[in-house]
Design an enzyme around this catalytic site. Structure first.
Site, PDB file in Angstrom:
ATOM      1  CD  GLU A 182      -2.846   1.202   2.388  1.00  0.00           C
ATOM      2  OE1 GLU A 182      -4.008   1.586   2.245  1.00  0.00           O
ATOM      3  OE2 GLU A 182      -2.374   0.881   3.496  1.00  0.00           O
TER       4      GLU A 182
ATOM      5  CB  ALA B  11      -1.255  -2.391  11.870  1.00  0.00           C
ATOM      6  CG  MET B  12      -0.659  -3.453   5.105  1.00  0.00           C
ATOM      7  SD  MET B  12      -1.439  -1.939   4.494  1.00  0.00           S
ATOM      8  CE  MET B  12      -2.489  -2.601   3.196  1.00  0.00           C
ATOM      9  CD  GLU B  13      -5.532  -1.440   5.249  1.00  0.00           C
ATOM     10  OE1 GLU B  13      -5.921  -0.653   4.377  1.00  0.00           O
ATOM     11  OE2 GLU B  13      -4.641  -1.151   6.073  1.00  0.00           O
ATOM     12  CG  ASN B  14      -1.329  -6.944   3.916  1.00  0.00           C
ATOM     13  OD1 ASN B  14      -1.290  -6.078   3.069  1.00  0.00           O
ATOM     14  ND2 ASN B  14      -0.341  -7.150   4.781  1.00  0.00           N
TER      15      ASN B  14
ATOM     16  CG  HIS C  65      -7.405   1.618  12.155  1.00  0.00           C
ATOM     17  ND1 HIS C  65      -7.590   2.976  12.199  1.00  0.00           N
ATOM     18  CD2 HIS C  65      -6.926   1.358  10.911  1.00  0.00           C
ATOM     19  CE1 HIS C  65      -7.239   3.513  11.041  1.00  0.00           C
ATOM     20  NE2 HIS C  65      -6.827   2.544  10.233  1.00  0.00           N
ATOM     21  CD  GLU C  66      -4.656  -1.648  10.468  1.00  0.00           C
ATOM     22  OE1 GLU C  66      -4.972  -1.911   9.288  1.00  0.00           O
ATOM     23  OE2 GLU C  66      -4.157  -0.557  10.802  1.00  0.00           O
TER      24      GLU C  66
ATOM     25  CG  HIS D 170      -8.816  -0.731   7.079  1.00  0.00           C
ATOM     26  ND1 HIS D 170      -9.524   0.269   6.456  1.00  0.00           N
ATOM     27  CD2 HIS D 170      -7.769  -0.110   7.708  1.00  0.00           C
ATOM     28  CE1 HIS D 170      -8.941   1.431   6.689  1.00  0.00           C
ATOM     29  NE2 HIS D 170      -7.877   1.234   7.443  1.00  0.00           N
TER      30      HIS D 170
ATOM     31  CD  GLU E  78      -6.544   4.186   6.258  1.00  0.00           C
ATOM     32  OE1 GLU E  78      -6.707   4.044   7.490  1.00  0.00           O
ATOM     33  OE2 GLU E  78      -6.039   3.304   5.535  1.00  0.00           O
TER      34      GLU E  78
END
Length: 846
Positions: A188, A339-342, A373-374, A377, A396
């Site tokens: 991302e 963090a990342m929402e993959n 949050h994640e 998503h 977001e």
């Protein structure tokens, strides 16, 4: 590089996604580990098979692009070097279309396959590509990059284990961890193109079949569960290899693809969600795992519990299930974001995943927010994506808003909306008042500029505007609108207008959300409402006059891009308790005994000047009555109250009538408007110091519960304000005040902090004390030290700002902001010094 005669192949009238649709990617990655050097080869070998079709030309395409469209396939790519390629039409004849050459254009981040024959429209085809790309190292956490993992020596080969034995034959390293290199991905917003050729846009969705060949001793994780795993016995590599194939993903955006090669332990739970993805109320099983460093899986339990709670909550309230069979939280050491929402494989920074008995409350709170949050998503962002990155704020802003919504719902004792106000909303307002702010929804011309809008405006202001809208229409309408929004657009992509349409429909047309909210999103800045009490036509009523100013009037320097339009502003009105009142023309009484009535009322205003007249149910206008117009700080705007109104509110604070969240809001706005460039927005020094003194008399919870009290954020704001005052007027052994005023101000500060220090104590009594409390104590003790330090008095001497060094381009904005802050501080000091002297002279005369 493209030649001049190839210019038509890069025709700017049509983007790659307008010509080619990719239904599925079959990707096989084969990273190579150098066993002796304990590092990865920087060259990543891979293959990609794209199941694609050529789209019909866009309307109006009658030029070069139309002539060339059938003879080219353009894809996004950076650093991808094609070694072999072929194109086959999927039909009874299985026609092969020759590929004459492959061109690269770094300026547009694309590669182009030049075909020897036309690719028929709407006919399925398979493009096979063997290529290599780059594995990133050091601090470049993008594309496919190297990550360090802890490993037990016992998991190493027998030869390695024997080599670690000491002279006594004991394995001295069993109690020590050694680090081994692994791989992770972060795509991302536009870095999937670094790993494989693709249509790298959020609205372009495809399914993915991912295969990874990696060392057998490593764990391999991707978006979907493992479909098969085979040891590669025929490999000639020094390190034994295995090939792991994963199940097909749902259709999703390229930036959500994830695969990780590392060393993990994990903890898991099996949960039941109340809905399936079709919106049917049907029990749906789901496996939730938290992958942790080796031997630390129990530290992932808290994050797993937070994930379980939020998955059930979102599924229930969205009336839509989670569409994948598993959801992982993967803790790694190297990630630029928290963090990342993959989809199905969320990656978290290790420090914001693991919880032990020694973890401070503030870190647990942050982890709760991050997980909520994640996980959100997985619906808004993944299941429902944005059409373009200019709509980033939709996913977001909602994720930031709902993370606080859930934290407050699950842990009401934390008073976390106050945290939102004190940290998120306040920081977003400051950013929105800066010279280089931008609208929440902003056009992005260059893909490399996308990363710059992952900022406090998109997240914080976006969340604040959504909170304002939700507070105005009510939570029932908001959740109904979100259900409509998700279930209408799942597996699709949306814009801001799609969100407004869903919320308007949920309100049954009673509120036009687009008319109310769109200008808040598409313009910079926010309103400042100047509120004054004016004579009423009737003695039994109270009238407030409200004048709307742009936020640029808080700045010393004018802005060329500031929002000058008058916005529609929802007011959230709370009045002095014990008196039943309402705005004339409204049917809602405030402070009424009927359960159906609210403790506050909403009112929508617009235009430069507005008049609100309050009437009272049982009697005429009472003395010392007040109204707060932004209850709970629900709106994204500042309010300047005239001295007369602020004095009435201050008296209400002394009498315990004003809720802590409203005290916090008043403090934030009063201090911000102190330095306003517009004279009608400046709070008087006398009223402000009286306000602080009244706030200091509010009851404080004992030390054990102070960290979870609503007064924590009030005192944190007081400390921020007084830190500015103390270090501007008294710090650095130089006071701009005369000796008498300096001593009186120091005594004022010490007296104001006395009740707080009775609770805080000089040193922490609990090693798990939250960071917020530790920071507050440090700030207060620093200010008290300044107040008690000897100093030279000088009415003219001021610290001169150091001449900044020549800034790097990325530092220029920050230094400009610091210079403006310094100029503002000097202006403030020059104005405040005589007023402070006058205030304490009047106090002494009394």
């Amino acid at each position: 590089e493209p030649k001049e005669e190839d210019a038509g192949l890069w025709w700017e009238g049509v983007a790659p996604e307008d010509e080619i649709g990719v239904g599925e990617y079959c990707l096989h990655f084969s990273p190579l580990l150098d066993h002796d050097a304990n590092t990865w080869d920087t060259r990543l070998v891979a293959t990609a098979t794209l199941c694609l079709h050529r789209k019909a030309p866009p309307a109006g395409d009658h030029g070069t692009g139309n002539a060339k469209a059938g003879r080219r396939i353009r894809l996004h790519a950076i650093g991808v070097v094609v070694e072999e390629c072929s194109l086959k039409v999927v039909s009874a004849e299985e026609k092969t279309i020759p590929i004459e050459t492959v061109l690269y254009n770094d300026d547009v981040e694309q590669l182009c396959f030049v075909l020897g024959d036309d690719l028929p429209e709407a006919t399925p085809a398979q493009l096979f590509i063997k290529y290599h790309t780059r594995i990133y190292k050091d601090d470049e956490h993008r594309g496919v990059y190297v990550v360090q993992f802890a490993d037990r020596p016992a998991t190493a080969s027998t030869e390695q284990s024997l080599s670690t034995l000491g002279d006594e034959g004991n394995d001295e390293s069993n109690s020590e961890e050694r680090m081994v290199p692994g791989l992770a991905t972060h795509f991302e917003p536009v870095d999937a193109r670094r790993a494989f050729p693709c249509i790298d846009l959020p609205a372009h969705k495809s399914s993915f079949l991912i295969t990874v060949t990696a060392p057998s001793a490593y764990d391999v994780i991707s978006n979907m569960p493992v479909m098969s795993q085979e040891e590669d016995k025929a490999s000639e590599e020094a390190v034994p290899l295995k090939t792991v194939r994963f199940e097909r993903t749902p259709r999703m955006s390229s930036y959500l693809v994830c695969w990780i090669v590392g060393k993990f332990d994990f903890i898991e739970s099996d949960i039941i969600l109340p809905y399936n993805t079709d919106g049917e109320k049907k029990d749906t099983p789901l496996v939730v795992r938290v992958y942790t460093p080796v031997g630390e899986q129990e530290k992932g339990r808290y994050a797993m519990e937070m994930a379980d709670m939020s998955l059930k909550y979102y599924s229930q309230n969205f009336e839509c299930g989670y569409p994948l069979p598993k959801l992982d939280i993967i803790a790694i050491q190297n990630l630029d974001a928290l963090a990342m929402e993959n989809w199905g494989a969320m990656v978290f920074l290790q420090d914001f995943t693991l919880v032990s008995s020694e973890t401070p409350l503030s870190r647990k709170q942050r982890i709760s927010r991050l997980v909520f949050h994640e996980v959100m998503h997985q619906w808004i962002g993944n299941l429902v994506s944005v059409k373009l990155w200019k709509y980033l704020w939709v996913k977001e802003g909602f994720a930031r808003y709902l993370e606080y919504f859930l934290v407050t719902g699950f842990f009401p004792q934390w008073h976390y909306w106050d945290h939102f106000v004190a940290e998120i909303q306040t920081d977003a307002m400051k950013r929105d008042e800066a010279k280089w702010t931008h609208p929440v929804e902003v056009e992005i011309a260059n893909p490399r500029d996308i990363v710059h809008v992952f900022d406090m405006i998109s997240y914080g202001k976006g969340a604040s505007v959504l909170r304002m809208i939700a507070s105005y229409i009510g939570p029932t309408v908001m959740w109904k609108g979100l259900r409509m929004f998700i279930n209408k657009h799942k597996h699709g992509a949306v814009s801001t207008e799609d969100l407004w349409a869903a919320l308007t429909a949920a309100a049954d047309g009673a509120v036009d959300i687009n008319a109310l909210a769109d200008s808040w999103i598409k313009a910079s800045g926010h309103p400042i409402l100047a509120v004054r009490q004016v004579p009423s036509d009737e003695a039994s009523t109270v009238t407030y006059q409200i004048t709307q100013h742009p936020s640029s009037e808080l700045l010393l320097f004018p802005l060329s891009h500031s929002c000058t339009d008058q916005l529609s502003v929802p007011l959230f009105i709370r009045t002095a308790p014990g008196v039943v009142a309402r705005v004339q023309g409204s049917s809602k009484w405030i402070n009424a005994d009927e359960p159906a009535q609210s403790t506050y009322s909403t009112q929508l205003i617009s235009g430069t000047d507005t008049t609100l007249t309050f009437e009272f149910k049982d009697a005429g206008a009472p003395k010392q009555w007040w109204a707060i117009l932004n209850a709970n700080r629900s709106g994204f705007y500042r309010i300047y109250y005239s001295s007369e109104i602020l004095e009435s509110i201050t008296q209400g604070i002394r009498q315990g009538q004003v809720a802590p969240e409203d005290v916090l809001s008043i403090l934030i706005d009063a201090f911000s408007t102190e330095t306003a460039s517009h004279p009608d927005l400046q709070v008087s020094t006398h009223a402000f110091l009286d306000l602080l003194e009244a706030v200091s008399q509010m009851p404080i919870d004992n030390q054990a519960s102070f960290a979870e009290s609503s007064t924590l954020y009030v005192w944190t704001q007081v400390a921020k304000i007084l830190n500015y005052w103390v270090h501007s007027l008294l710090a650095d052994d130089v006071s701009v005040l005369d000796a008498s005023t300096s001593a009186a101000f120091a005594a004022y500060v010490s007296k104001l902090y006395a009740p707080l220090m009775d609770v805080l104590t000089l040193v922490p009594t609990d090693e798990r004390e939250p960071d917020t409390v530790t920071t507050l104590r440090g700030s207060v003790l620093s200010q008290l030290a300044v107040c008690n330090a000897p100093r030279v008095t000088s009415s003219s001497q001021q610290q001169q700002p150091q001449q900044p060094q020549q800034p790097q381009p990325q530092q220029r904005q920050r230094q400009q902001q610091q210079q403006e802050d310094t100029a503002r501080r000097h202006k403030w000091v020059a104005a405040q010094a005589p007023l402070v002297a006058k205030y304490f002279a009047a106090q002494q005369s009394q």
